[in-house]
Enzyme design. Structure first.
Site, PDB file in Angstrom:
ATOM      1  N   SER A 174       0.831  -1.205   0.000  1.00  0.00           N
ATOM      2  CA  SER A 174       0.000   0.000   0.000  1.00  0.00           C
ATOM      3  C   SER A 174       0.861   1.249   0.000  1.00  0.00           C
ATOM      4  O   SER A 174       1.973   1.244   0.556  1.00  0.00           O
ATOM      5  CB  SER A 174      -0.856  -0.022   1.267  1.00  0.00           C
ATOM      6  OG  SER A 174      -1.448   1.222   1.486  1.00  0.00           O
ATOM      7  N   TYR A 208      -1.850  -1.433  10.811  1.00  0.00           N
ATOM      8  CA  TYR A 208      -2.108  -1.937   9.455  1.00  0.00           C
ATOM      9  C   TYR A 208      -0.929  -1.612   8.535  1.00  0.00           C
ATOM     10  O   TYR A 208      -0.392  -2.482   7.841  1.00  0.00           O
ATOM     11  CB  TYR A 208      -3.401  -1.335   8.887  1.00  0.00           C
ATOM     12  CG  TYR A 208      -3.528  -1.512   7.390  1.00  0.00           C
ATOM     13  CD1 TYR A 208      -3.803  -2.770   6.856  1.00  0.00           C
ATOM     14  CD2 TYR A 208      -3.324  -0.440   6.505  1.00  0.00           C
ATOM     15  CE1 TYR A 208      -3.888  -2.948   5.477  1.00  0.00           C
ATOM     16  CE2 TYR A 208      -3.416  -0.617   5.145  1.00  0.00           C
ATOM     17  CZ  TYR A 208      -3.695  -1.869   4.629  1.00  0.00           C
ATOM     18  OH  TYR A 208      -3.772  -2.046   3.260  1.00  0.00           O
ATOM     19  N   LYS A 228       2.104  -4.012   6.443  1.00  0.00           N
ATOM     20  CA  LYS A 228       2.512  -3.937   5.029  1.00  0.00           C
ATOM     21  C   LYS A 228       4.034  -3.754   4.930  1.00  0.00           C
ATOM     22  O   LYS A 228       4.698  -4.411   4.133  1.00  0.00           O
ATOM     23  CB  LYS A 228       1.784  -2.795   4.304  1.00  0.00           C
ATOM     24  CG  LYS A 228       0.289  -3.025   4.145  1.00  0.00           C
ATOM     25  CD  LYS A 228       0.000  -4.249   3.297  1.00  0.00           C
ATOM     26  CE  LYS A 228      -1.452  -4.628   3.270  1.00  0.00           C
ATOM     27  NZ  LYS A 228      -1.718  -5.953   2.692  1.00  0.00           N
TER      28      LYS A 228
HETATM   29  P1  NAD Z   1     -10.946  -7.184   0.954  1.00  0.00           P
HETATM   30  O1  NAD Z   1     -11.180  -7.224   2.432  1.00  0.00           O
HETATM   31  O2  NAD Z   1     -12.110  -6.887   0.077  1.00  0.00           O
HETATM   32  O3  NAD Z   1     -10.300  -8.565   0.479  1.00  0.00           O
HETATM   33  C1  NAD Z   1      -9.477  -9.357   1.285  1.00  0.00           C
HETATM   34  C2  NAD Z   1      -9.990 -10.770   1.208  1.00  0.00           C
HETATM   35  O4  NAD Z   1      -9.142 -11.608   1.991  1.00  0.00           O
HETATM   36  C3  NAD Z   1     -11.416 -10.937   1.762  1.00  0.00           C
HETATM   37  O5  NAD Z   1     -12.195 -11.639   0.833  1.00  0.00           O
HETATM   38  C4  NAD Z   1     -11.224 -11.714   3.059  1.00  0.00           C
HETATM   39  O6  NAD Z   1     -12.330 -12.570   3.303  1.00  0.00           O
HETATM   40  C5  NAD Z   1      -9.952 -12.483   2.755  1.00  0.00           C
HETATM   41  N1  NAD Z   1      -9.150 -12.829   3.936  1.00  0.00           N
HETATM   42  C6  NAD Z   1      -8.728 -12.038   4.937  1.00  0.00           C
HETATM   43  N2  NAD Z   1      -7.967 -12.731   5.799  1.00  0.00           N
HETATM   44  C7  NAD Z   1      -7.894 -14.006   5.308  1.00  0.00           C
HETATM   45  C8  NAD Z   1      -7.224 -15.189   5.734  1.00  0.00           C
HETATM   46  N3  NAD Z   1      -6.517 -15.236   6.844  1.00  0.00           N
HETATM   47  N4  NAD Z   1      -7.369 -16.297   4.992  1.00  0.00           N
HETATM   48  C9  NAD Z   1      -8.109 -16.309   3.848  1.00  0.00           C
HETATM   49  N5  NAD Z   1      -8.748 -15.213   3.397  1.00  0.00           N
HETATM   50  C10 NAD Z   1      -8.628 -14.074   4.120  1.00  0.00           C
HETATM   51  O7  NAD Z   1      -9.760  -6.158   0.700  1.00  0.00           O
HETATM   52  P2  NAD Z   1      -9.243  -5.522  -0.667  1.00  0.00           P
HETATM   53  O8  NAD Z   1      -9.625  -4.101  -0.682  1.00  0.00           O
HETATM   54  O9  NAD Z   1      -9.582  -6.377  -1.800  1.00  0.00           O
HETATM   55  O10 NAD Z   1      -7.673  -5.562  -0.407  1.00  0.00           O
HETATM   56  C11 NAD Z   1      -6.871  -6.643  -0.844  1.00  0.00           C
HETATM   57  C12 NAD Z   1      -5.453  -6.432  -0.358  1.00  0.00           C
HETATM   58  O11 NAD Z   1      -4.976  -5.194  -0.858  1.00  0.00           O
HETATM   59  C13 NAD Z   1      -5.311  -6.382   1.156  1.00  0.00           C
HETATM   60  O12 NAD Z   1      -4.108  -7.018   1.505  1.00  0.00           O
HETATM   61  C14 NAD Z   1      -5.227  -4.901   1.437  1.00  0.00           C
HETATM   62  O13 NAD Z   1      -4.522  -4.627   2.610  1.00  0.00           O
HETATM   63  C15 NAD Z   1      -4.484  -4.406   0.218  1.00  0.00           C
HETATM   64  N6  NAD Z   1      -4.744  -2.986  -0.062  1.00  0.00           N
HETATM   65  C16 NAD Z   1      -6.026  -2.554  -0.206  1.00  0.00           C
HETATM   66  C17 NAD Z   1      -6.272  -1.216  -0.430  1.00  0.00           C
HETATM   67  C18 NAD Z   1      -7.687  -0.713  -0.556  1.00  0.00           C
HETATM   68  O14 NAD Z   1      -7.892   0.480  -0.443  1.00  0.00           O
HETATM   69  N7  NAD Z   1      -8.689  -1.525  -0.809  1.00  0.00           N
HETATM   70  C19 NAD Z   1      -5.204  -0.313  -0.542  1.00  0.00           C
HETATM   71  C20 NAD Z   1      -3.908  -0.790  -0.426  1.00  0.00           C
HETATM   72  C21 NAD Z   1      -3.681  -2.144  -0.186  1.00  0.00           C
HETATM   73  C1  UD1 Z   2      -6.760   5.211   3.676  1.00  0.00           C
HETATM   74  C2  UD1 Z   2      -5.883   4.548   4.714  1.00  0.00           C
HETATM   75  C3  UD1 Z   2      -4.655   3.979   4.041  1.00  0.00           C
HETATM   76  C4  UD1 Z   2      -5.036   3.062   2.887  1.00  0.00           C
HETATM   77  C5  UD1 Z   2      -5.872   3.878   1.897  1.00  0.00           C
HETATM   78  C6  UD1 Z   2      -6.271   3.113   0.669  1.00  0.00           C
HETATM   79  C7  UD1 Z   2      -6.310   5.893   6.743  1.00  0.00           C
HETATM   80  C8  UD1 Z   2      -5.744   6.874   7.711  1.00  0.00           C
HETATM   81  N1  UD1 Z   2      -5.504   5.544   5.723  1.00  0.00           N
HETATM   82  O1  UD1 Z   2      -6.069   6.295   3.174  1.00  0.00           O
HETATM   83  O2  UD1 Z   2      -3.889   3.247   4.965  1.00  0.00           O
HETATM   84  O3  UD1 Z   2      -3.900   2.562   2.233  1.00  0.00           O
HETATM   85  O4  UD1 Z   2      -7.035   4.311   2.609  1.00  0.00           O
HETATM   86  O5  UD1 Z   2      -7.446   2.435   0.833  1.00  0.00           O
HETATM   87  O6  UD1 Z   2      -7.433   5.434   6.888  1.00  0.00           O
HETATM   88  N2  UD1 Z   2     -12.198  11.676   3.690  1.00  0.00           N
HETATM   89  C9  UD1 Z   2     -13.190  12.553   4.086  1.00  0.00           C
HETATM   90  N3  UD1 Z   2     -14.318  12.040   4.645  1.00  0.00           N
HETATM   91  C10 UD1 Z   2     -14.521  10.702   4.837  1.00  0.00           C
HETATM   92  C11 UD1 Z   2     -13.494   9.808   4.417  1.00  0.00           C
HETATM   93  C12 UD1 Z   2     -12.347  10.335   3.864  1.00  0.00           C
HETATM   94  O7  UD1 Z   2     -13.065  13.774   3.945  1.00  0.00           O
HETATM   95  O8  UD1 Z   2     -15.570  10.301   5.374  1.00  0.00           O
HETATM   96  C13 UD1 Z   2     -10.990  12.222   3.043  1.00  0.00           C
HETATM   97  C14 UD1 Z   2      -9.693  11.916   3.766  1.00  0.00           C
HETATM   98  O9  UD1 Z   2      -9.401  12.900   4.712  1.00  0.00           O
HETATM   99  C15 UD1 Z   2      -8.697  11.874   2.593  1.00  0.00           C
HETATM  100  C16 UD1 Z   2      -9.529  11.354   1.417  1.00  0.00           C
HETATM  101  O10 UD1 Z   2     -10.883  11.592   1.779  1.00  0.00           O
HETATM  102  O11 UD1 Z   2      -8.266  13.172   2.286  1.00  0.00           O
HETATM  103  C17 UD1 Z   2      -9.348   9.875   1.153  1.00  0.00           C
HETATM  104  O12 UD1 Z   2      -9.573   9.149   2.355  1.00  0.00           O
HETATM  105  P1  UD1 Z   2      -9.592   7.554   2.392  1.00  0.00           P
HETATM  106  O13 UD1 Z   2     -10.523   7.041   1.347  1.00  0.00           O
HETATM  107  O14 UD1 Z   2      -9.846   7.139   3.801  1.00  0.00           O
HETATM  108  O15 UD1 Z   2      -8.133   7.117   1.933  1.00  0.00           O
HETATM  109  P2  UD1 Z   2      -6.696   7.555   2.526  1.00  0.00           P
HETATM  110  O16 UD1 Z   2      -6.811   8.560   3.594  1.00  0.00           O
HETATM  111  O17 UD1 Z   2      -5.835   7.893   1.378  1.00  0.00           O
END
Ligand code: NAD
Ligand code: UD1
Length: 328
Positions: A124, A148, A152
């Site tokens: 991330s 979290y 990572k």
């Molecule tokens: P998500 O929660 O939708 O998907 C994760 C999946 O993993 C889920 O289906 C959950 O049931 C499964 N899971 C969790 N723990 C498990 C375990 N121990 N064994 C088997 N399955 C398990 O999340 P996502 O948004 O699809 O994110 C996927 C990955 O990307 C995660 O590692 C997350 O940290 C990373 N990531 C997500 C974002 C984001 O904003 N969505 C941003 C940066 C990184």
């Molecule tokens: C969040 C996570 C980050 C993760 C990323 C991607 C936190 C502190 N960080 O970051 O670890 O990798 O998501 O999924 O949670 N905002 C509002 N109102 C809201 C929600 C958000 O104003 O109700 C604003 C925030 O202040 C920010 C922007 O929207 O400026 C995006 O927020 P968000 O979607 O939570 O993502 P990140 O802060 O980038």
């Protein structure tokens, strides 16, 4: 030659499975359904017309994972499974460290034991902490963010060390910026648990009338309109980035930002959502959210040059697809 996708029924995982199946990969999904639904499997089939195998296994359960590797010839792993809620990780750090670290260690052990060629890990942009945008992959990653973010950063180090000691395994660390959007079919997308923390799912819930108004955290940042700026990337573009990483012949350890390289403010996103979808989003400015930074966007040169990948889908398309999914 099978690809194991852990967390393959989750938000990013399911979109990536679609891309893999559409490119004729043989896919094995592993998911314990902690944050996903089994129906997503049939939606994937509906979109692609193809089947992926599914195992309801917890990735922290080494013995069950070992059985899976024994029975299936897995050549690559894309490891999405993990917990991802920043706020929850502050209150329940051990839950986060256990799940995110143990699953990654198990997969790394089995990758070596069963001669897997490539392991791709979901990292991330959070690892850059409060550094200055655009973030490039060579920037030092921050020591302390939140539990979290720490998982990572630690998983990245674990996988780098694993590669250093086992050079037959190639490792790709993908640092996602802010994934949003949904599949164009409206069949798969993000289903947040409880009150969303992230901006886009919150906006959609306000648009649907589930929540009264959006709270915008801060309008006094040094940005175009005072609100926070992020690099929103369509989840389908992100999924395609995984395909490019999988196809790449470049061995060794490789780290790539997956973003668009462009920043969008909270207000710009809200206004685009209202205009494109013709809905009203009441909002109110409140104090900054602790831990937030003003501006986050990626330098995407490396992924473009080395993976021949770049994002294509606009902010308008992101908000349109989210809204279609919500109303399906
Ligand atoms: P998500 O929660 O939708 O998907 C994760 C999946 O993993 C889920 O289906 C959950 O049931 C499964 N899971 C969790 N723990 C498990 C375990 N121990 N064994 C088997 N399955 C398990 O999340 P996502 O948004 O699809 O994110 C996927 C990955 O990307 C995660 O590692 C997350 O940290 C990373 N990531 C997500 C974002 C984001 O904003 N969505 C941003 C940066 C990184
Ligand atoms: C969040 C996570 C980050 C993760 C990323 C991607 C936190 C502190 N960080 O970051 O670890 O990798 O998501 O999924 O949670 N905002 C509002 N109102 C809201 C929600 C958000 O104003 O109700 C604003 C925030 O202040 C920010 C922007 O929207 O400026 C995006 O927020 P968000 O979607 O939570 O993502 P990140 O802060 O980038």
């Amino acid at each position: 030659m099978k690809v194991l996708v852990t967390g393959g029924l989750g938000y990013i995982g399911s979109h990536t499975v679609v891309e893999l199946l559409e490119h004729n990969y043989e896919v094995i999904i592993l998911d314990n359904l902690y944050n996903s639904r089994i129906e997503t499997l049939s939606k994937i089939k509906e979109i692609t017309g193809k089947n992926a195998s599914f195992y309801n296994i917890d990735a922290t359960d080494f013995d069950s994972l070992n059985e899976l590797f024994k029975n299936e010839e897995i050549s690559s792993i894309i490891h999405f499974a993990g917990y991802k809620a920043v706020g929850e990780s502050v209150n329940f750090p051990l839950k986060y460290y256990s799940n995110n670290l143990i699953s990654t260690i198990n997969l790394a052990k089995l990758a070596i034991k069963y001669n897997v060629i490539k392991l791709i890990f979901s990292s991330s942009a959070t690892v850059y902490g409060d550094g200055e945008s655009p973030f490039t992959e060579i920037m030092p990653i921050l020591e302390r963010t939140n539990p979290y973010g720490e998982t990572k950063a630690i998983c990245e180090r674990i996988l780098i060390d694993t590669y250093t000691a086992n050079k037959n395994l190639s490792v790709t660390l993908l640092r996602y910026f802010n994934p949003v959007g949904a599949h164009e079919s409206g069949l798969i997308g993000e289903v947040p648990n409880g009150i969303p923390n992230n901006l886009m799912p919150y906006i959609t819930q306000v648009a649907k009338g589930i929540r009264e108004k959006l709270l915008i955290y801060g309008n006094d940042y040094e940005t175009v309109d005072g609100t926070g700026v992020r690099d929103y990337i369509h989840v389908v573009d992100l999924a395609k980035g995984h395909l490019s990483a999988l196809k790449s012949n470049k061995g060794g350890i490789n780290i790539y930002n997956l973003g668009t390289g462009k920043g969008t403010s909270v207000l710009e996103l809200v206004k685009t959502f209202m205009n494109v979808n013709n809905v009203n989003i009441p909002y109110e400015f409140v104090d900054r959210r602790p831990g937030d930074i003003a501006i986050s966007y990626a330098d995407v040169t490396k992924a473009k040059e080395e993976l021949n990948w770049e994002s294509k889908l606009s902010i308008e398309k992101m908000v349109e697809d989210v809204w279609r999914f919500e109303n399906q």
